[in-house]
Design a protein around this motif. Structure first.
Motif, PDB file in Angstrom:
ATOM      1  N   GLN A  89      40.126 147.773  63.535  1.00  0.00           N
ATOM      2  CA  GLN A  89      39.488 148.103  62.329  1.00  0.00           C
ATOM      3  C   GLN A  89      39.567 146.877  61.391  1.00  0.00           C
ATOM      4  N   ARG A  90      38.218 146.516  60.447  1.00  0.00           N
ATOM      5  CA  ARG A  90      38.650 145.815  59.008  1.00  0.00           C
ATOM      6  C   ARG A  90      38.346 146.713  58.196  1.00  0.00           C
ATOM      7  N   THR A  91      37.965 147.191  57.644  1.00  0.00           N
ATOM      8  CA  THR A  91      38.072 148.601  56.507  1.00  0.00           C
ATOM      9  C   THR A  91      37.923 149.705  56.453  1.00  0.00           C
ATOM     10  N   PRO A  92      38.668 150.869  56.571  1.00  0.00           N
ATOM     11  CA  PRO A  92      39.000 151.773  56.604  1.00  0.00           C
ATOM     12  C   PRO A  92      37.570 152.780  56.282  1.00  0.00           C
ATOM     13  N   ARG A 115      42.070 159.661  50.150  1.00  0.00           N
ATOM     14  CA  ARG A 115      43.930 158.957  51.062  1.00  0.00           C
ATOM     15  C   ARG A 115      44.450 160.386  51.411  1.00  0.00           C
ATOM     16  N   ALA A 116      44.828 161.346  50.379  1.00  0.00           N
ATOM     17  CA  ALA A 116      45.885 162.643  50.294  1.00  0.00           C
ATOM     18  C   ALA A 116      45.540 163.071  51.795  1.00  0.00           C
ATOM     19  N   ARG A 117      44.326 163.575  52.359  1.00  0.00           N
ATOM     20  CA  ARG A 117      43.415 164.143  53.498  1.00  0.00           C
ATOM     21  C   ARG A 117      44.568 163.217  54.380  1.00  0.00           C
ATOM     22  N   ILE A 118      44.464 161.658  54.085  1.00  0.00           N
ATOM     23  CA  ILE A 118      44.996 160.965  55.353  1.00  0.00           C
ATOM     24  C   ILE A 118      46.574 161.076  55.780  1.00  0.00           C
ATOM     25  N   ASP A 119      47.094 161.450  54.816  1.00  0.00           N
ATOM     26  CA  ASP A 119      48.966 161.869  54.579  1.00  0.00           C
ATOM     27  C   ASP A 119      48.329 163.193  55.763  1.00  0.00           C
ATOM     28  N   ASP A 120      48.021 164.017  54.786  1.00  0.00           N
ATOM     29  CA  ASP A 120      48.103 165.465  55.626  1.00  0.00           C
ATOM     30  C   ASP A 120      47.950 165.546  56.815  1.00  0.00           C
ATOM     31  N   ASP A 122      50.363 162.119  61.554  1.00  0.00           N
ATOM     32  CA  ASP A 122      51.720 161.799  62.096  1.00  0.00           C
ATOM     33  C   ASP A 122      52.426 160.432  61.479  1.00  0.00           C
ATOM     34  N   ASP A 123      52.109 159.515  62.129  1.00  0.00           N
ATOM     35  CA  ASP A 123      52.569 158.525  61.721  1.00  0.00           C
ATOM     36  C   ASP A 123      52.094 157.718  60.708  1.00  0.00           C
ATOM     37  N   PRO A 124      53.257 157.587  59.565  1.00  0.00           N
ATOM     38  CA  PRO A 124      53.351 157.024  58.423  1.00  0.00           C
ATOM     39  C   PRO A 124      52.666 155.729  58.299  1.00  0.00           C
ATOM     40  N   ALA A 125      53.313 154.849  58.894  1.00  0.00           N
ATOM     41  CA  ALA A 125      51.813 153.494  58.834  1.00  0.00           C
ATOM     42  C   ALA A 125      51.109 153.262  59.030  1.00  0.00           C
ATOM     43  N   THR A 126      50.350 154.301  60.213  1.00  0.00           N
ATOM     44  CA  THR A 126      49.183 154.711  59.786  1.00  0.00           C
ATOM     45  C   THR A 126      48.402 155.266  59.472  1.00  0.00           C
ATOM     46  N   ALA A 127      48.848 156.122  58.649  1.00  0.00           N
ATOM     47  CA  ALA A 127      48.366 156.406  57.666  1.00  0.00           C
ATOM     48  C   ALA A 127      48.049 155.544  56.273  1.00  0.00           C
ATOM     49  N   GLU A 128      49.302 154.372  56.329  1.00  0.00           N
ATOM     50  CA  GLU A 128      48.866 153.776  54.927  1.00  0.00           C
ATOM     51  C   GLU A 128      47.620 152.875  55.218  1.00  0.00           C
ATOM     52  N   ALA A 129      47.886 152.326  57.103  1.00  0.00           N
ATOM     53  CA  ALA A 129      46.455 151.577  57.517  1.00  0.00           C
ATOM     54  C   ALA A 129      45.268 151.685  57.262  1.00  0.00           C
ATOM     55  N   LYS A 140      43.544 154.250  54.953  1.00  0.00           N
ATOM     56  CA  LYS A 140      43.621 154.393  53.530  1.00  0.00           C
ATOM     57  C   LYS A 140      42.120 153.303  53.316  1.00  0.00           C
ATOM     58  N   PRO A 141      41.249 154.173  52.626  1.00  0.00           N
ATOM     59  CA  PRO A 141      40.145 152.961  52.169  1.00  0.00           C
ATOM     60  C   PRO A 141      40.581 152.912  50.927  1.00  0.00           C
ATOM     61  N   TRP A 142      40.366 151.387  50.386  1.00  0.00           N
ATOM     62  CA  TRP A 142      41.216 151.801  48.938  1.00  0.00           C
ATOM     63  C   TRP A 142      39.257 150.784  47.980  1.00  0.00           C
TER      64      TRP A 142
END
Ligand code: NDP
Length: 619
Positions: A289-292, A374-379, A382-389, A391-393
């Motif tokens: 992944q370069r940009t989510p 971004r919230a949908r990704i947290d939902d 499972d893994d918080p680090a993967t979720a963070e990565a 996320k589209p900013w």
């Protein structure tokens, strides 16, 4: 939505937006933080090489660009013919143009396509999981005319390709098609007022009009990564899927991948559809992944055939108009399609705000939409680090929003690994596979979901360089970017009609856009035939006025896109004049269509130079 490739946030706008201060609310603080994060993420990805970071398939590996869908060894004799029109491209645009010509009684035309059949992007893209990302009821052309009832709200690619073949058969387009054929040269013959076209099959076509309907997803591109050709495993682009290697088919699981380590480069709209299929089939999947992407809820499902019986004639056109309004910020009374697109795009947040309060309001609305993504990704993850990565900013208009119900969840599977390159992308490939942050990923298969040339020069995308009046090449005339009236007519290239979307319009439902544009192209040809016009081209003044109009109308869009992470939407952040000319009419595509309609209704073909045939007996 495409915006200007140049420009920057004005300092006045920056000053007016909420900043972190002692008096700011928690929401204002979060927006200010997001704005800062958007800047950081954009900066990480800006590259000096812009669009030049990519290469074409055949330039990298010759075998990459071969057509997997035809039997090798096809031959046919050359066609030598005089026709009214040569249409380059047999996708939606080419077919709609051809059908429009037939409706106007113009039957002598040829459709030339490199592919082995009609369908354009739906001919080439047969990767597993491929489907339309716009509702099939409005995306598939001519549903009422053909009587075809799509099976799903977002229908799988094979069904769309079959529909293209259905259209080809019903409108008897096949006899006019020259498939597996590429244009070699197209030269304007001033004395005869004709385009002389030669092809890779030895054809010599002489045409009154040349219509380039090559599509926006015609030229697949590869990242020009160091060592890319050193990889010793199997590799291909998603638009050239090799089922002989993976096993299976678009509808059958890919059994051959059960013991394979598969990498996929890219996380755009294609990858989002493909990753869940790879996750099901492969031993290990590495997603580079370069940009989510922002990935919303799809909620696909079958369409009840009885629904069609409840519709009145003209329902498809009405539904298309309704959707286009709903995703352009025009908010129709009733949202007929009611899906992710109309939920996310109901408000256009990249317009010129006018005053600081409105600018703040628009920024907040955009932020809220992206926060929900971004919230949908947290939902889901499972893994918080993967979720963070994941996320589209960036803002919601920066990249095409994606919708899928299985993509994010795939990252919860133990065999699926996100390789986040922190905005840098894969920069090195060895014989074993990609190297990221010093780590070697050993792969059996490397899939490039790296997209298509959308905003590069037309000549690069066409694959040939039309030669206009006085031997001038299009690449010379357009050396500093496109010069057109309405994106269609260009000075020095009589009777060349460009069908694309740069300097033209754009619709999330590309079929709707093509309906409007191809009707215009057909009208120009029919007018020429009816009024004995031998040549028509834009004046330079009209081209300049049209560009000025687009720049003025697109001021808000230019500013918005300058804050986006780079992608083909903003010409990879290029700040050249060519990129600045890659502009489209902003807002509802019907605003662009209204320009075309007014021009047609004016009657005197304003902004063009027209030469008429001298008829016997005329003074
Ligand atoms: P995109 O251009 O959207 O995506 C290409 C991906 O490759 C991006 O994620 C890009 O990252 C990534 N990439 C490029 N170079 C590198 C690198 N060196 N390392 C890692 N990643 C890299 O192409 P798609 O094929 O996904 O989609 C193109 C268009 O096709 C869509 O916008 C959509 O219009 C259309 N489409 C439509 C569908 C439909 O159903 N109608 C389905 C699929 C596609 P980055 O974002 O950082 O540039």
């Amino acid at each position: 939505m495409l915006g200007l490739g140049v420009g920057s946030q004005t300092s006045s706008r920056r000053k007016t937006l909420p900043q972190n201060t002692e008096n700011s609310s928690p929401e204002e603080d979060r927006i200010a933080e997001a704005r800062q994060r958007y800047r950081i993420e954009r900066k990480k990805r800006l590259r000096a090489d812009g669009q030049a970071q990519y290469s074409q398939l055949a330039d990298t590996y010759e075998e990459f660009d071969h057509d997997p869908w035809v039997e090798p060894g096809f031959t046919r004799g050359p066609v030598v013919e005089e026709v009214q029109v040569v249409i380059v491209g047999g996708g939606f645009a080419g077919m709609l143009t051809a059908i429009g010509l037939l409706e106007r009684g113009i039957t002598d035309f040829r459709v030339v396509d490199k592919a082995g059949d009609f369908g354009g992007t739906w001919y080439w893209n047969r990767y597993p999981g491929c489907m339309c990302d716009v509702e099939s009821l409005i995306y598939l052309p001519l549903l009422e005319e053909t009587g075809y009832k799509p099976t799903m709200k977002y229908t799988p690619a094979p069904e769309i390709f079959e529909h293209c073949q259905r259209i080809g058969r019903q409108f008897k387009l096949y006899p006019q098609a020259l498939f597996q054929t590429e244009i070699d040269t197209a030269t304007w013959d001033e004395a005869a007022s004709r385009w002389r076209v030669t092809t890779s099959r030895g054809d010599e076509l002489s045409a009154r009009f040349l219509i380039t309907a090559g599509g926006i997803l015609h030229k697949a591109k590869l990242p020009a990564i160091e060592g890319i050709t050193d990889f010793e495993g199997r590799a291909f682009h998603t638009a050239r899927w090799d089922y002989s290697y993976t096993g299976g088919s678009p509808t059958v699981p890919m059994d051959n991948l059960a013991d394979k380590r598969v990498g996929i480069i890219g996380t755009g709209a294609t990858s989002i559809q493909l990753v869940p299929q790879l996750a099901r089939a492969a031993k290990e999947v590495y997603v580079f992944q370069r940009t989510p992407s922002a990935v919303g809820v799809r909620a696909n499902g079958p369409i009840d055939p009885a629904w069609f019986e409840t519709q009145k004639p003209g329902w498809q056109a009405e539904r298309m108009l309704n959707f286009t309004a709903a995703v352009s910020g025009d908010q129709p009374e009733q949202d007929l399609v009611e899906d992710g697109w109309t939920t996310v795009m109901w408000q256009n947040t990249q317009i010129e705000a006018g005053d600081p309060e409105r600018a703040t309001e628009l920024e907040r609305a955009d932020f809220e939409t992206m926060e929900s993504m971004r919230a949908r990704i947290d939902d889901v993850i499972d893994d918080p680090a993967t979720a963070e990565a994941l996320k589209p900013w960036y803002g919601k208009h920066c990249k095409r929003i994606c919708f899928h119900d299985d993509y994010l969840a795939a990252f919860n599977q133990p065999n699926v690994h996100l390789v986040d390159t922190e905005g840098q992308g894969v920069r090195e490939v060895t014989a074993q596979g990609p190297v990221v942050n010093g780590k070697q990923y050993e792969l059996d298969l490397l899939v490039y979901a790296s997209g298509f040339e959308v905003t590069t020069g037309l000549v690069s995308r066409l694959g040939f360089d039309p030669v206009g009046r006085e031997g001038v090449r299009l690449s010379e005339r357009w050396a500093d970017g496109a010069h057109t009236l309405h994106g269609v007519l260009t000075n020095g290239f009589p009777n060349l009609l460009v069908c694309h979307f740069l300097q033209a319009g754009y619709g999330l439902n590309f079929h709707h856009y093509l309906n409007e544009l191809t009707a215009h192209l057909v009208s120009i040809v029919a007018t020429a035939v009816d009024d004995d016009i031998t040549s028509i081209e834009a004046t330079v003044e009209a081209e300049d006025a049209w560009l000025a109009l687009l720049w003025e109308a697109g001021k808000g869009f230019g500013r918005y896109s300058a804050s986006c992470t780079p992608s083909f939407h903003n010409s990879e952040g290029d700040r050249t004049m060519a990129a600045a000319r890659n502009v489209v009419h902003p807002g509802n595509l019907m605003l662009y269509a209204a320009h075309l309609e007014r021009w047609r209704e004016a009657g005197d073909l304003p902004g063009t130079t027209v030469v008429r045939a001298v008829t016997a007996g005329a003074d």
